[in-house]
Motif scaffolding. Structure first.
Motif, mmCIF file in Angstrom:
data_model
loop_
_atom_site.group_PDB
_atom_site.id
_atom_site.type_symbol
_atom_site.label_atom_id
_atom_site.label_comp_id
_atom_site.label_asym_id
_atom_site.label_seq_id
_atom_site.Cartn_x
_atom_site.Cartn_y
_atom_site.Cartn_z
ATOM 1 N N MET A 1 63.235 -57.492 28.061
ATOM 2 C CA MET A 1 62.627 -56.443 27.531
ATOM 3 C C MET A 1 62.740 -57.477 26.181
ATOM 4 N N LYS A 2 61.355 -57.871 25.509
ATOM 5 C CA LYS A 2 61.055 -57.875 24.535
ATOM 6 C C LYS A 2 61.151 -57.251 23.108
ATOM 7 N N LYS A 3 60.266 -56.213 23.211
ATOM 8 C CA LYS A 3 60.080 -55.301 22.359
ATOM 9 C C LYS A 3 61.583 -53.583 22.614
ATOM 10 N N GLY A 4 61.882 -53.319 21.541
ATOM 11 C CA GLY A 4 62.584 -51.743 21.973
ATOM 12 C C GLY A 4 62.165 -50.747 22.654
ATOM 13 N N CYS A 5 62.592 -50.048 22.901
ATOM 14 C CA CYS A 5 61.802 -48.448 23.298
ATOM 15 C C CYS A 5 62.548 -47.125 22.158
ATOM 16 N N PHE A 6 62.419 -46.123 22.959
ATOM 17 C CA PHE A 6 61.760 -44.825 22.028
ATOM 18 C C PHE A 6 61.980 -44.011 22.990
ATOM 19 N N ILE A 7 63.597 -43.169 23.222
ATOM 20 C CA ILE A 7 63.685 -41.989 24.037
ATOM 21 C C ILE A 7 64.113 -41.041 23.342
ATOM 22 N N THR A 8 63.517 -39.787 23.792
ATOM 23 C CA THR A 8 63.854 -38.407 22.614
ATOM 24 C C THR A 8 64.140 -37.756 23.731
ATOM 25 N N PHE A 9 64.977 -37.192 23.503
ATOM 26 C CA PHE A 9 66.106 -35.414 23.787
ATOM 27 C C PHE A 9 66.131 -34.011 22.855
ATOM 28 N N GLU A 10 65.161 -33.800 24.107
ATOM 29 C CA GLU A 10 64.547 -32.120 23.504
ATOM 30 C C GLU A 10 64.517 -31.040 24.572
ATOM 31 N N GLY A 11 64.607 -29.854 23.778
ATOM 32 C CA GLY A 11 64.975 -28.778 24.221
ATOM 33 C C GLY A 11 65.531 -27.469 22.935
ATOM 34 N N ALA A 12 65.616 -26.740 23.525
ATOM 35 C CA ALA A 12 65.875 -25.410 23.206
ATOM 36 C C ALA A 12 66.553 -25.413 22.506
ATOM 37 N N ASP A 13 67.627 -24.801 21.188
ATOM 38 C CA ASP A 13 68.846 -25.122 20.992
ATOM 39 C C ASP A 13 69.627 -24.456 22.344
ATOM 40 N N GLY A 14 71.161 -25.180 22.359
ATOM 41 C CA GLY A 14 72.045 -25.160 23.246
ATOM 42 C C GLY A 14 71.828 -25.163 24.446
ATOM 43 N N CYS A 15 70.417 -26.105 24.630
ATOM 44 C CA CYS A 15 70.536 -26.033 25.847
ATOM 45 C C CYS A 15 71.631 -27.555 26.420
ATOM 46 N N ARG A 74 60.267 -36.844 8.845
ATOM 47 C CA ARG A 74 59.799 -36.907 10.325
ATOM 48 C C ARG A 74 59.541 -38.474 9.799
ATOM 49 N N ALA A 75 58.627 -38.565 8.636
ATOM 50 C CA ALA A 75 57.408 -39.831 8.218
ATOM 51 C C ALA A 75 58.631 -40.538 7.488
ATOM 52 N N GLN A 76 59.618 -40.473 7.191
ATOM 53 C CA GLN A 76 60.960 -40.978 6.414
ATOM 54 C C GLN A 76 61.323 -41.823 7.401
ATOM 55 N N HIS A 77 62.150 -40.361 8.905
ATOM 56 C CA HIS A 77 62.767 -41.626 9.305
ATOM 57 C C HIS A 77 62.318 -42.249 10.574
ATOM 58 N N ILE A 78 60.692 -42.459 10.758
ATOM 59 C CA ILE A 78 59.650 -43.482 11.310
ATOM 60 C C ILE A 78 60.222 -44.624 10.787
ATOM 61 N N GLU A 79 59.308 -44.567 9.621
ATOM 62 C CA GLU A 79 59.238 -45.445 8.478
ATOM 63 C C GLU A 79 61.066 -46.486 8.341
ATOM 64 N N HIS A 80 62.038 -46.022 7.873
ATOM 65 C CA HIS A 80 62.490 -45.514 7.437
ATOM 66 C C HIS A 80 63.936 -46.514 8.739
ATOM 67 N N LEU A 81 63.870 -46.322 9.793
ATOM 68 C CA LEU A 81 64.765 -46.194 10.894
ATOM 69 C C LEU A 81 64.353 -46.718 12.240
ATOM 70 N N ILE A 82 63.523 -45.441 12.542
ATOM 71 C CA ILE A 82 62.951 -45.403 14.350
ATOM 72 C C ILE A 82 62.161 -47.082 14.318
ATOM 73 N N PRO A 84 62.182 -49.534 12.569
ATOM 74 C CA PRO A 84 62.224 -50.997 12.351
ATOM 75 C C PRO A 84 63.472 -51.687 13.854
ATOM 76 N N ALA A 85 63.551 -50.020 14.270
ATOM 77 C CA ALA A 85 64.585 -50.470 14.733
ATOM 78 C C ALA A 85 64.302 -51.071 16.151
ATOM 79 N N VAL A 86 63.577 -50.447 16.703
ATOM 80 C CA VAL A 86 62.369 -50.223 17.820
ATOM 81 C C VAL A 86 61.761 -51.756 17.755
ATOM 82 N N ASN A 87 61.510 -52.417 16.749
ATOM 83 C CA ASN A 87 60.677 -53.479 16.670
ATOM 84 C C ASN A 87 61.950 -54.561 16.476
#
Ligand code: TYD
Length: 206
Positions: A1-15, A74-82, A84-87
């Motif tokens: 795996m050269k580049k990283g990847c991005f996995i999200t976890f979703e669902g209602a509160d309490g899922c 989200r804009a802040q999170h993508i730019e400063h964390l997500i 750079p980490a995936v790259n």
């Protein structure tokens, strides 16, 4: 795996997605992957102030103000964390992301979904999760799991949370390649077994 990847976890509160996302982090780390666990809203820095406003401000909040605060975080999170980490080749495991805005502010609050999708793409610079889990649980069970100490979003009521659940299932229908629904009415171990099955398929396709 050269580049990283991005996995999200979703669902209602309490899922139970936070528990599952942490189990997945551990599972991946045991395989030798470098994993960053993060969440929205409020991963770090400025985002934590936005989280406080979103979850604990006790005055009136206009629905689009709410949406923009989640998007700003989200804009802040993508730019400063997500990004750079995936790259840097890491796997980012993220507890909630763009689909929460579609499910909660779109299906839940009734804001225009097409507009929210556009705003999401502005906030993320079009970076999309490679894989998304939606943990689906009946609203009654989910609300019981949340308990009596509810934050501003959790207090939005049963009808609201039913719409959110429906919203997630619609999102999954529209993007079946990216979004995988896991039955989260079961116990933690069974849910994790189902999650791992999907995850292993995904990893073998990289
Ligand atoms: P949090 O305490 O992180 O809840 P959970 O553990 O269930 O993720 O609170 C986040 C709340 O914010 C949750 O009720 C969902 C809501 N939310 C939105 O309404 N829109 C969004 O875009 C995001 C990211 C979260």
């Amino acid at each position: 795996m050269k580049k990283g990847c991005f996995i999200t976890f979703e669902g209602a509160d309490g899922c139970g997605k936070t528990t599952q996302s942490k189990l997945v982090q551990e599972y991946l780390e045991n395989f030798g992957y470098e994993v960053i666990w993060t969440r929205e809203p409020g991963a770090k820095g400025l985002g934590q102030n936005i989280r406080e406003l979103l979850l604990h401000y006790d005055g009136e909040v206009a629905p689009m103000c709410e949406a923009f605060l989640f998007l700003a975080d989200r804009a802040q999170h993508i730019e400063h964390l997500i990004k750079p980490a995936v790259n840097a080749g890491k796997i980012v495991v993220c507890d909630r992301h763009t689909d929460s805005t579609i499910a909660y502010q779109g299906y839940g609050r009734g804001e225009d979904i097409k507009q929210l999708k556009y705003l999401n793409s502005l906030a993320t610079g079009d970076i999309k999760p490679d894989l998304t889990f939606v943990f689906d649980v009946s609203t009654e069970v989910a609300q019981k799991r949340v308990g009596d100490e509810k934050d501003r979003m959790e207090s939005a009521g049963m009808e609201f949370h039913k719409k959110v659940r429906y919203g997630y299932l619609e999102i999954a229908k529209q993007e079946p390649d990216r979004v995988k629904v896991i039955d989260a009415n079961n116990g933690i171990d069974k849910v994790f077994e189902d999650t791992k099955r999907v995850l292993n398929n995904f990893l073998s396709s990289l």
